[in-house]
Scaffold this motif. Sequence first.
Motif, PDB file in Angstrom:
ATOM      1  N   UNK A 170       0.847  -1.194   0.000  1.00 43.03           N
ATOM      2  CA  UNK A 170       0.000   0.000   0.000  1.00 43.03           C
ATOM      3  C   UNK A 170       0.876   1.236   0.000  1.00 43.03           C
ATOM      4  N   UNK A 171       0.337   2.325  -0.505  1.00 43.17           N
ATOM      5  CA  UNK A 171       1.042   3.593  -0.433  1.00 43.17           C
ATOM      6  C   UNK A 171       0.219   4.552   0.412  1.00 43.17           C
ATOM      7  N   UNK A 172       0.876   5.078   1.419  1.00 39.14           N
ATOM      8  CA  UNK A 172       0.258   6.073   2.291  1.00 39.14           C
ATOM      9  C   UNK A 172       0.584   7.449   1.702  1.00 39.14           C
ATOM     10  N   UNK A 173      -0.425   8.156   1.234  1.00 39.62           N
ATOM     11  CA  UNK A 173      -0.225   9.419   0.541  1.00 39.62           C
ATOM     12  C   UNK A 173      -0.637  10.583   1.429  1.00 39.62           C
ATOM     13  N   UNK A 174       0.280  11.535   1.579  1.00 42.34           N
ATOM     14  CA  UNK A 174      -0.037  12.808   2.218  1.00 42.34           C
ATOM     15  C   UNK A 174      -0.002  13.882   1.144  1.00 42.34           C
ATOM     16  N   UNK A 175      -0.915  14.828   1.219  1.00 43.62           N
ATOM     17  CA  UNK A 175      -0.994  15.831   0.173  1.00 43.62           C
ATOM     18  C   UNK A 175      -1.368  17.191   0.744  1.00 43.62           C
ATOM     19  N   UNK A 176      -1.015  18.207  -0.007  1.00 42.73           N
ATOM     20  CA  UNK A 176      -1.364  19.575   0.365  1.00 42.73           C
ATOM     21  C   UNK A 176      -1.727  20.351  -0.894  1.00 42.73           C
ATOM     22  N   UNK A 177      -2.825  21.060  -0.823  1.00 37.35           N
ATOM     23  CA  UNK A 177      -3.282  21.894  -1.929  1.00 37.35           C
ATOM     24  C   UNK A 177      -3.344  23.334  -1.444  1.00 37.35           C
ATOM     25  N   UNK A 178      -2.707  24.216  -2.180  1.00 36.97           N
ATOM     26  CA  UNK A 178      -2.787  25.640  -1.866  1.00 36.97           C
ATOM     27  C   UNK A 178      -3.602  26.343  -2.946  1.00 36.97           C
ATOM     28  N   UNK A 179      -4.162  27.498  -2.589  1.00 37.27           N
ATOM     29  CA  UNK A 179      -5.005  28.231  -3.522  1.00 37.27           C
ATOM     30  C   UNK A 179      -6.472  27.935  -3.257  1.00 37.27           C
ATOM     31  N   UNK A 180      -7.383  28.563  -4.006  1.00 37.31           N
ATOM     32  CA  UNK A 180      -8.825  28.395  -3.775  1.00 37.31           C
ATOM     33  C   UNK A 180      -9.266  26.951  -3.937  1.00 37.31           C
ATOM     34  N   UNK A 181     -10.089  26.469  -3.004  1.00 35.15           N
ATOM     35  CA  UNK A 181     -10.453  25.050  -2.983  1.00 35.15           C
ATOM     36  C   UNK A 181     -11.960  24.810  -3.057  1.00 35.15           C
ATOM     37  N   UNK A 182     -12.751  25.841  -3.122  1.00 30.25           N
ATOM     38  CA  UNK A 182     -14.198  25.678  -3.149  1.00 30.25           C
ATOM     39  C   UNK A 182     -14.636  24.897  -4.375  1.00 30.25           C
ATOM     40  N   UNK A 183     -15.508  23.915  -4.163  1.00 28.71           N
ATOM     41  CA  UNK A 183     -16.096  23.110  -5.234  1.00 28.71           C
ATOM     42  C   UNK A 183     -15.046  22.317  -6.021  1.00 28.71           C
ATOM     43  N   UNK A 184     -13.977  21.884  -5.338  1.00 31.71           N
ATOM     44  CA  UNK A 184     -12.928  21.127  -6.004  1.00 31.71           C
ATOM     45  C   UNK A 184     -12.677  19.807  -5.281  1.00 31.71           C
ATOM     46  N   UNK A 185     -12.161  18.846  -6.026  1.00 30.96           N
ATOM     47  CA  UNK A 185     -11.843  17.534  -5.476  1.00 30.96           C
ATOM     48  C   UNK A 185     -10.459  17.132  -5.960  1.00 30.96           C
ATOM     49  N   UNK A 186      -9.752  16.365  -5.140  1.00 28.26           N
ATOM     50  CA  UNK A 186      -8.454  15.835  -5.527  1.00 28.26           C
ATOM     51  C   UNK A 186      -8.631  14.390  -5.979  1.00 28.26           C
ATOM     52  N   UNK A 187      -8.104  14.085  -7.157  1.00 23.74           N
ATOM     53  CA  UNK A 187      -8.093  12.713  -7.651  1.00 23.74           C
ATOM     54  C   UNK A 187      -6.676  12.167  -7.563  1.00 23.74           C
ATOM     55  N   UNK A 188      -6.552  10.932  -7.091  1.00 23.37           N
ATOM     56  CA  UNK A 188      -5.278  10.220  -7.065  1.00 23.37           C
ATOM     57  C   UNK A 188      -5.386   9.057  -8.031  1.00 23.37           C
ATOM     58  N   UNK A 189      -4.556   9.088  -9.080  1.00 21.62           N
ATOM     59  CA  UNK A 189      -4.599   8.062 -10.118  1.00 21.62           C
ATOM     60  C   UNK A 189      -3.418   7.121  -9.963  1.00 21.62           C
ATOM     61  N   UNK A 190      -3.703   5.842  -9.731  1.00 21.49           N
ATOM     62  CA  UNK A 190      -2.664   4.820  -9.712  1.00 21.49           C
ATOM     63  C   UNK A 190      -2.440   4.368 -11.148  1.00 21.49           C
ATOM     64  N   UNK A 191      -1.240   4.594 -11.655  1.00 21.97           N
ATOM     65  CA  UNK A 191      -0.959   4.427 -13.078  1.00 21.97           C
ATOM     66  C   UNK A 191       0.060   3.316 -13.315  1.00 21.97           C
ATOM     67  N   UNK A 192      -0.301   2.363 -14.160  1.00 19.47           N
ATOM     68  CA  UNK A 192       0.644   1.345 -14.609  1.00 19.47           C
ATOM     69  C   UNK A 192       1.407   1.907 -15.795  1.00 19.47           C
ATOM     70  N   UNK A 193       2.737   1.897 -15.718  1.00 20.25           N
ATOM     71  CA  UNK A 193       3.535   2.600 -16.719  1.00 20.25           C
ATOM     72  C   UNK A 193       3.493   1.949 -18.095  1.00 20.25           C
ATOM     73  N   UNK A 194       3.506   0.617 -18.162  1.00 19.97           N
ATOM     74  CA  UNK A 194       3.526  -0.056 -19.457  1.00 19.97           C
ATOM     75  C   UNK A 194       2.762  -1.371 -19.382  1.00 19.97           C
TER      76      UNK A 194
END
Length: 262
Positions: A170-194
């Motif tokens: 598992x990956x434990x993800x910590x994140x921070x978003x700066x700037x206006x955040x109203x009506x916004x969502x953060x998506x985390x995409x797990x991506x297979x490279x090839x």
Amino acid sequence: MNWTKIKKAAGCVAISGVAVCALSLNDVACQTPAADKQNQQLVKGDNKGFALVELYTSEGCSSCPPADKLLEKLESENAGKPVYVVAFHVDYWNHLGWKDKFSTSEFTARQRQYSDWMNLETIYTPQVVVNGVSEYVGSNERSIVKAIDASLSQGAENALTLQGKIDSGKVQVSYEVTGPQKNKVLFLALVQKKASSNVMAGENEGRKLSHVQIVRDLIPVEIKDKSATISIPAELNQAGWELIGFVQNKGNGSITAAARMN
């Protein structure tokens, strides 16, 4: 692009001389998507320009392989730049005889949401969406490169920082978003490279198809939560995947920040 020329029934047509496969929105079943120091990665966010390039594709669509190849080219040519390419495999061509193992109804629903935001009559493959605000036939290199360059030259509304710690699959993800955040969502995409597939039926029967940057899971999280836990598929080794995060406006679909955690 003149969308009145696209038939509402399923089928392949040509737009500006480029083949695409289009599907009526009425034909789509839409579902709502629901360690140690050396393993820590930190990507600091800023408000500089970026480009999130989303390809909507399918192994069941004969028009898609050129777009898949273009995505690989874009990834290679933009190495080291804030350009993030991801491939969403949709499921509405699975009925043609070949089930795309990377496809999900959630990614079809995401593409359909873009059609609503952009007031399009159909969804189709291959389609590319850049920063959630403009869309192109997925093999139209000239227009897509132009959109990427324009996005890189603009400032970003938000900045995103990702930090991760890998532990027990598992990956434990910590994140921070700066700037206006109203009506916004953060998506985390797990991506297979090839990945590659030997297609045994359908429109691409007999072909070996290669893919890059395949989204295996897309997790929406609340910005205020500051952290999330994501499970890594057992078949992916540590070098075979990456995590890309992006902030999206829920009202109009615009992407306002993006970052990568290698």
